[in-house]
Design a protein around this motif. Structure first.
Motif, PDB file in Angstrom:
ATOM      1  N   UNK A   1      -7.354  -8.471  20.744  1.00 34.54           N
ATOM      2  CA  UNK A   1      -7.694  -9.898  20.835  1.00 34.54           C
ATOM      3  C   UNK A   1      -8.645 -10.326  19.722  1.00 34.54           C
ATOM      4  N   UNK A   2      -9.465  -9.374  19.228  1.00 36.07           N
ATOM      5  CA  UNK A   2     -10.399  -9.675  18.137  1.00 36.07           C
ATOM      6  C   UNK A   2      -9.712  -9.609  16.772  1.00 36.07           C
ATOM      7  N   UNK A   3      -8.870  -8.596  16.568  1.00 36.96           N
ATOM      8  CA  UNK A   3      -8.247  -8.369  15.261  1.00 36.96           C
ATOM      9  C   UNK A   3      -7.169  -9.399  14.959  1.00 36.96           C
ATOM     10  N   UNK A   4      -6.383  -9.768  15.964  1.00 38.27           N
ATOM     11  CA  UNK A   4      -5.229 -10.652  15.742  1.00 38.27           C
ATOM     12  C   UNK A   4      -5.612 -11.969  15.064  1.00 38.27           C
ATOM     13  N   UNK A   5      -6.578 -12.724  15.598  1.00 40.02           N
ATOM     14  CA  UNK A   5      -6.905 -13.997  14.932  1.00 40.02           C
ATOM     15  C   UNK A   5      -7.485 -13.816  13.527  1.00 40.02           C
ATOM     16  N   UNK A   6      -8.101 -12.670  13.262  1.00 38.70           N
ATOM     17  CA  UNK A   6      -8.620 -12.413  11.920  1.00 38.70           C
ATOM     18  C   UNK A   6      -7.474 -12.233  10.924  1.00 38.70           C
ATOM     19  N   UNK A   7      -6.437 -11.514  11.333  1.00 37.74           N
ATOM     20  CA  UNK A   7      -5.306 -11.288  10.434  1.00 37.74           C
ATOM     21  C   UNK A   7      -4.446 -12.540  10.281  1.00 37.74           C
ATOM     22  N   UNK A   8      -4.359 -13.341  11.331  1.00 38.20           N
ATOM     23  CA  UNK A   8      -3.509 -14.532  11.291  1.00 38.20           C
ATOM     24  C   UNK A   8      -4.273 -15.785  10.860  1.00 38.20           C
TER      25      UNK A   8
ATOM     26  N   UNK B   1      -2.006  -1.914  15.557  1.00 36.70           N
ATOM     27  CA  UNK B   1      -2.319  -0.620  14.931  1.00 36.70           C
ATOM     28  C   UNK B   1      -3.799  -0.530  14.578  1.00 36.70           C
ATOM     29  N   UNK B   2      -4.324  -1.575  13.962  1.00 32.12           N
ATOM     30  CA  UNK B   2      -5.734  -1.578  13.585  1.00 32.12           C
ATOM     31  C   UNK B   2      -6.638  -1.567  14.813  1.00 32.12           C
ATOM     32  N   UNK B   3      -6.218  -2.250  15.876  1.00 33.53           N
ATOM     33  CA  UNK B   3      -7.007  -2.245  17.121  1.00 33.53           C
ATOM     34  C   UNK B   3      -7.109  -0.827  17.670  1.00 33.53           C
ATOM     35  N   UNK B   4      -5.998  -0.090  17.619  1.00 34.38           N
ATOM     36  CA  UNK B   4      -5.997   1.298  18.088  1.00 34.38           C
ATOM     37  C   UNK B   4      -6.892   2.152  17.189  1.00 34.38           C
TER      38      UNK B   4
ATOM     39  N   UNK C   1      -4.185  -9.404   5.219  1.00 33.38           N
ATOM     40  CA  UNK C   1      -3.750  -8.020   5.476  1.00 33.38           C
ATOM     41  C   UNK C   1      -4.494  -7.050   4.559  1.00 33.38           C
ATOM     42  N   UNK C   2      -4.573  -7.399   3.260  1.00 37.83           N
ATOM     43  CA  UNK C   2      -5.264  -6.540   2.299  1.00 37.83           C
ATOM     44  C   UNK C   2      -6.747  -6.420   2.629  1.00 37.83           C
ATOM     45  N   UNK C   3      -7.350  -7.527   3.029  1.00 37.35           N
ATOM     46  CA  UNK C   3      -8.770  -7.507   3.375  1.00 37.35           C
ATOM     47  C   UNK C   3      -9.008  -6.586   4.577  1.00 37.35           C
ATOM     48  N   UNK C   4      -8.116  -6.671   5.576  1.00 37.50           N
ATOM     49  CA  UNK C   4      -8.265  -5.823   6.762  1.00 37.50           C
ATOM     50  C   UNK C   4      -8.103  -4.346   6.399  1.00 37.50           C
ATOM     51  N   UNK C   5      -7.151  -4.042   5.519  1.00 34.16           N
ATOM     52  CA  UNK C   5      -6.958  -2.651   5.094  1.00 34.16           C
ATOM     53  C   UNK C   5      -8.211  -2.133   4.401  1.00 34.16           C
ATOM     54  N   UNK C   6      -8.790  -2.936   3.504  1.00 28.74           N
ATOM     55  CA  UNK C   6      -9.992  -2.497   2.800  1.00 28.74           C
ATOM     56  C   UNK C   6     -11.139  -2.234   3.780  1.00 28.74           C
ATOM     57  N   UNK C   7     -11.241  -3.075   4.798  1.00 27.18           N
ATOM     58  CA  UNK C   7     -12.316  -2.890   5.776  1.00 27.18           C
ATOM     59  C   UNK C   7     -12.123  -1.616   6.591  1.00 27.18           C
TER      60      UNK C   7
END
Length: 207
Positions: free
Chosen positions: A82-89, A140-143, A169-175
């Protein structure tokens, strides 16, 4: 008379003995063998019943622990999702749901997502290709945030994404690289730009 009665009784008994046939001199030994066999089988039966009870108790203990751990992990992943989804979208919201709350050992898991600009949460199967890809990456990132893996392989996940989503997506991968190593297969120049190391692969001939 008394003597006649005794004779009749004696004849009756002799007749009974004759009908019984030959005396089995090994009957006592056979009886002892059968008793020994019976005692052995009875002991085996008791041991098996005890083992079954212990096994059933162990299974129940494992099932209880499995239900507890699954519930805890599901709730933790759902919270992170629930936290990751709105950040990626860049907005929207999503959540996970169990198909059968009453049976945690057999239940399935459904993914519901509400991308920005869409009014109703939908099952992931109803989303576009890009939305599906980004929703899957969010999960996947949430897991990974709950239990990081040493490395993660992403194979052209960014292919269906538009420019704005590629950036998030790239920003999330770097984090995420502070806890896992990412190996990314991509054709996207922006994704290549965030890599610490690039390996180009070409084929001299198709095949």
């Amino acid at each position: 008379r008394f003597g006649d009665v005794e004779d009749d009784r004696a004849k009756e008994l002799r007749g009974l003995i004759e009908r019984m046939g030959e005396i089995n001199l090994t009957a006592i030994e056979e009886s002892e063998e059968l008793q020994s066999r019976y005692d052995f089988l009875t002991t085996q039966k008791t041991d098996l019943e005890s083992a079954i009870e212990q096994l059933e108790a162990a299974i129940e203990k494992i099932n209880r622990a499995s239900r507890k751990r699954f519930r805890e992990t599901f709730d933790a992943v759902n919270t992170k999702f629930k936290e990751v989804y709105p950040r990626l979208f860049g907005g929207g919201h999503a959540h996970l749901a169990l198909t059968d709350e009453s049976d945690l050992l057999e239940t399935g898991v459904e993914i519901f997502a509400n991308p920005p600009g869409k009014k109703v949460s939908q099952n992931i199967e109803l989303l576009s290709g890009g939305e599906k890809a980004l929703t899957a990456v969010s999960l996947l990132f949430a897991i990974f945030l709950i239990k990081p893996s040493p490395f993660c392989l992403l194979d052209e996940v960014d292919a269906p994404l538009d420019e704005a989503n590629v950036g998030r997506y790239n920003q999330a991968v770097r984090e995420m690289t502070d806890r896992s190593q990412f190996i990314i297969i991509t054709h996207n120049r922006r994704t290549m730009e965030i890599a610490d190391r690039l390996c180009g692969i070409t084929m001299e001939e198709p095949g």
